[in-house]
Motif scaffolding. Structure first.
Motif, PDB file in Angstrom:
ATOM      1  N   UNK A  46       0.821  -1.204   0.000  1.00  0.00           N
ATOM      2  CA  UNK A  46       0.000   0.000   0.000  1.00  0.00           C
ATOM      3  C   UNK A  46       0.861   1.263   0.000  1.00  0.00           C
ATOM      4  N   UNK A  47       2.040   1.181   0.610  1.00  0.00           N
ATOM      5  CA  UNK A  47       2.946   2.339   0.597  1.00  0.00           C
ATOM      6  C   UNK A  47       3.315   2.713  -0.836  1.00  0.00           C
ATOM      7  N   UNK A  48       3.529   1.694  -1.666  1.00  0.00           N
ATOM      8  CA  UNK A  48       3.816   1.943  -3.069  1.00  0.00           C
ATOM      9  C   UNK A  48       2.574   2.382  -3.832  1.00  0.00           C
ATOM     10  N   UNK A  49       1.485   1.648  -3.667  1.00  0.00           N
ATOM     11  CA  UNK A  49       0.292   1.870  -4.479  1.00  0.00           C
ATOM     12  C   UNK A  49      -0.404   3.191  -4.166  1.00  0.00           C
ATOM     13  N   UNK A  50      -0.322   3.643  -2.902  1.00  0.00           N
ATOM     14  CA  UNK A  50      -0.967   4.897  -2.514  1.00  0.00           C
ATOM     15  C   UNK A  50       0.038   6.020  -2.267  1.00  0.00           C
ATOM     16  N   UNK A  51       1.330   5.719  -2.483  1.00  0.00           N
ATOM     17  CA  UNK A  51       2.404   6.712  -2.316  1.00  0.00           C
ATOM     18  C   UNK A  51       2.354   7.349  -0.920  1.00  0.00           C
ATOM     19  N   UNK A  52       2.494   6.502   0.097  1.00  0.00           N
ATOM     20  CA  UNK A  52       2.376   6.914   1.487  1.00  0.00           C
ATOM     21  C   UNK A  52       3.753   7.116   2.114  1.00  0.00           C
ATOM     22  N   UNK A  53       3.800   7.884   3.223  1.00  0.00           N
ATOM     23  CA  UNK A  53       5.016   7.893   4.027  1.00  0.00           C
ATOM     24  C   UNK A  53       4.954   6.718   5.003  1.00  0.00           C
ATOM     25  N   UNK A 176       6.672  -6.527 -13.003  1.00  0.00           N
ATOM     26  CA  UNK A 176       6.346  -5.391 -12.143  1.00  0.00           C
ATOM     27  C   UNK A 176       7.589  -4.697 -11.595  1.00  0.00           C
ATOM     28  N   UNK A 177       8.705  -5.419 -11.553  1.00  0.00           N
ATOM     29  CA  UNK A 177       9.921  -4.819 -11.009  1.00  0.00           C
ATOM     30  C   UNK A 177      10.340  -3.591 -11.806  1.00  0.00           C
ATOM     31  N   UNK A 178      10.181  -3.671 -13.132  1.00  0.00           N
ATOM     32  CA  UNK A 178      10.509  -2.518 -13.975  1.00  0.00           C
ATOM     33  C   UNK A 178       9.560  -1.371 -13.682  1.00  0.00           C
ATOM     34  N   UNK A 179       8.266  -1.686 -13.497  1.00  0.00           N
ATOM     35  CA  UNK A 179       7.279  -0.648 -13.204  1.00  0.00           C
ATOM     36  C   UNK A 179       7.565   0.011 -11.848  1.00  0.00           C
ATOM     37  N   UNK A 180       7.871  -0.804 -10.839  1.00  0.00           N
ATOM     38  CA  UNK A 180       8.131  -0.260  -9.507  1.00  0.00           C
ATOM     39  C   UNK A 180       9.363   0.639  -9.493  1.00  0.00           C
ATOM     40  N   UNK A 181      10.371   0.258 -10.274  1.00  0.00           N
ATOM     41  CA  UNK A 181      11.589   1.068 -10.344  1.00  0.00           C
ATOM     42  C   UNK A 181      11.367   2.368 -11.116  1.00  0.00           C
ATOM     43  N   UNK A 182      10.339   2.397 -11.977  1.00  0.00           N
ATOM     44  CA  UNK A 182      10.084   3.588 -12.789  1.00  0.00           C
ATOM     45  C   UNK A 182       9.039   4.517 -12.162  1.00  0.00           C
ATOM     46  N   UNK A 183       8.520   4.156 -10.972  1.00  0.00           N
ATOM     47  CA  UNK A 183       7.470   4.955 -10.341  1.00  0.00           C
ATOM     48  C   UNK A 183       7.892   6.406 -10.122  1.00  0.00           C
ATOM     49  N   UNK A 184       9.166   6.618  -9.804  1.00  0.00           N
ATOM     50  CA  UNK A 184       9.630   7.972  -9.502  1.00  0.00           C
ATOM     51  C   UNK A 184       9.619   8.873 -10.730  1.00  0.00           C
ATOM     52  N   UNK A 185       9.652   8.268 -11.911  1.00  0.00           N
ATOM     53  CA  UNK A 185       9.696   9.072 -13.138  1.00  0.00           C
ATOM     54  C   UNK A 185       8.344   9.158 -13.835  1.00  0.00           C
ATOM     55  N   UNK A 186       7.445   8.199 -13.563  1.00  0.00           N
ATOM     56  CA  UNK A 186       6.131   8.217 -14.205  1.00  0.00           C
ATOM     57  C   UNK A 186       5.262   9.331 -13.632  1.00  0.00           C
ATOM     58  N   UNK A 187       4.428   9.938 -14.466  1.00  0.00           N
ATOM     59  CA  UNK A 187       3.517  10.996 -14.018  1.00  0.00           C
ATOM     60  C   UNK A 187       2.177  10.839 -14.730  1.00  0.00           C
ATOM     61  N   UNK A 188       1.175  11.508 -14.193  1.00  0.00           N
ATOM     62  CA  UNK A 188      -0.110  11.618 -14.862  1.00  0.00           C
ATOM     63  C   UNK A 188      -0.889  10.322 -14.959  1.00  0.00           C
TER      64      UNK A 188
END
Length: 441
Positions: A46-53, A176-188
């Motif tokens: 959930x920390x990843x999926x909802x971008x939580x602290x 999914x590993x590629x997607x998780x690593x690219x989360x910081x650059x993906x937008x919108x």
């Protein structure tokens, strides 16, 4: 509502009935573990999926375990009215509703609704825990209660090893590993679509869990598990001693202090399991590498249980095992905080302090089994409500991880483990002195 109509005293059970009863309770502890320890993967998920602290992600543990604080005493009164078996059936049905809430939560990507589902799961589990733990204490010799709790603990922790790995295998794919690593650059929209797709994967497994829980509730209702009644014993405990005219569970210091011991024990145990993925990632491991570490911690706990079954009470008493585990927990906590260095154990290139956290599982193994029978000793007709108080103390699972998460955001993941020090310090106090106190005067 009517009280229990058909009751079987523990002393009248045959050996076969006793073994069957213990087997049913063991199955329940397996289910407890599956539902409980899956939080270890839900928190970083959930920390990843909802971008939580960190603090927000530990609301998973808070929502799940705060139900124990709110529902444990009502659970005791429920069991008093409807009996253990019907009460446990109701507990399973409530849990089924909680699991079902994951379906709409995943569909609309709602973190509050997920938390509502976790809270509902916790409500049902508080009823089940309130009923199941007294069975473990009563079904057999009091001196061997730690052995029986160890067996239940193995069922619980083995399920905890399987659950996160199985859940991760179902909801996470290699790509999914590629997607998780690219989360910081993906937008919108691309990012939102990816995160929504990730969350929708929980819907099917929790639908299956919901159906299974309904089936388990019906199975318990019609099982040969005996009812146990303590209300009419008027001061006689399960070991035939006298309570002494006390009118409230608060008049038993060893019980109240034991509830605090359970609070600190379960809170520190959940911190060790639920925080290890994030901490291992902070030392350089990927999420896909770190996701296996909760299973390592719980495996260390199982090793402790097996040693307990082997050596208690033949070699050491359950009290001595409790004292050793409390002292070891304190030493490992200091090692986790102060010792650092490169480690390549088992093919993981990480910091050695991660393995101190893994070994916390071993230190925690015999604490519950040691505290529970000490705290419930000599309660007589207060046994059910006393057990409810101890189950209520499981809210430590809710509160202490939140404390850890707060400090993790403020001072860092490693230094936040200072919250473990007072936990084990109190456990040492209870193991050496607190359990002996029989009067507040």
């Amino acid at each position: 509502m009517s009280t229990i109509k058909e009751e079987v005293s523990v002393s009248s059970l045959t050996k076969g009935q006793m073994r069957l009863s213990i087997g049913i309770i063991a199955m329940m502890f397996f289910v407890f573990g599956f539902v409980t320890w899956i939080n270890a993967i839900l928190i970083p998920y959930f920390k990843l999926a909802f971008e939580l602290n960190h603090f927000e992600s530990y609301l998973v543990a808070f929502a799940f375990y705060i139900a124990y604080l709110l529902m444990s005493l009502p659970s005791g009164y429920l069991l008093k009215q409807v009996g253990f078996k019907k009460g446990m059936m109701i507990g399973f049905f409530i849990m089924s509703i909680g699991a079902a809430l994951f379906v709409p939560a995943g569909a609309i990507r709602s973190y509050p609704l997920f938390l509502g589902g976790l809270f509902t799961l916790g409500v049902g589990l508080s009823v089940l825990q309130t009923a199941a733990n007294p069975y473990v204490t009563i079904l057999g010799d009091k001196e061997r209660a730690a052995q029986r709790f160890s067996i239940m603990g193995i069922c619980n922790k083995f399920s905890g090893i399987v659950a996160p790995l199985l859940f991760a295998a179902v909801i996470l794919k290699p790509e999914d590993q590629v997607f998780l690593e690219s989360l910081k650059t993906l937008v919108g929209e691309e990012k939102e679509a990816g995160l929504s797709s990730l969350l929708e994967r929980v819907m099917l497994p929790y639908t299956v869990v919901s159906i299974v829980l309904i089936g388990l509730g019906l199975m318990i209702k019609f099982s040969p598990l005996p009812e146990i009644r303590t209300d009419d014993q008027e001061g006689a405990t399960f070991d035939n001693k006298q309570v002494g005219g006390k009118r409230s569970i608060l008049e038993f210091p060893h019980l109240v202090l034991g509830a605090f011991a359970i609070f600190f024990h379960v809170g520190s145990q959940v911190i060790a399991v639920d925080s290890i993925i994030n901490y291992a990632q902070s030392t350089g491991l990927s999420f896909f590498e770190a996701k296996t570490f909760p299973s390592y911690t719980l495996s260390a706990t199982i090793v402790g249980y097996l040693l307990g079954i082997t050596f208690i009470p033949k070699v050491i008493s359950q009290l001595m095992a409790l004292r050793i585990c409390c002292l070891l927990g304190l030493l490992l906590s200091f090692g986790l905080i102060f010792i650092s260095g490169e480690s390549k154990w088992f093919g993981y290139d990480t910091d050695i302090s991660v393995w101190f956290l893994v070994m916390m599982g071993f230190a925690n193994s015999m604490i519950w089994a040691g505290v529970w029978p000490l705290a419930l000793s000599d309660l007589g007709k207060f046994l059910k409500i006393g057990a409810s108080l101890l189950v209520m103390a499981l809210c430590g699972n809710a509160i202490l991880p939140m404390v850890y998460g707060y400090f993790a955001d403020k001072i860092g993941l490693k230094d936040a483990y200072w919250v473990l020090i007072p936990c084990y310090a109190y456990l040492i106090f209870y193991a050496f002195y607190g359990f002996r106190i029989r009067s507040w005067k």
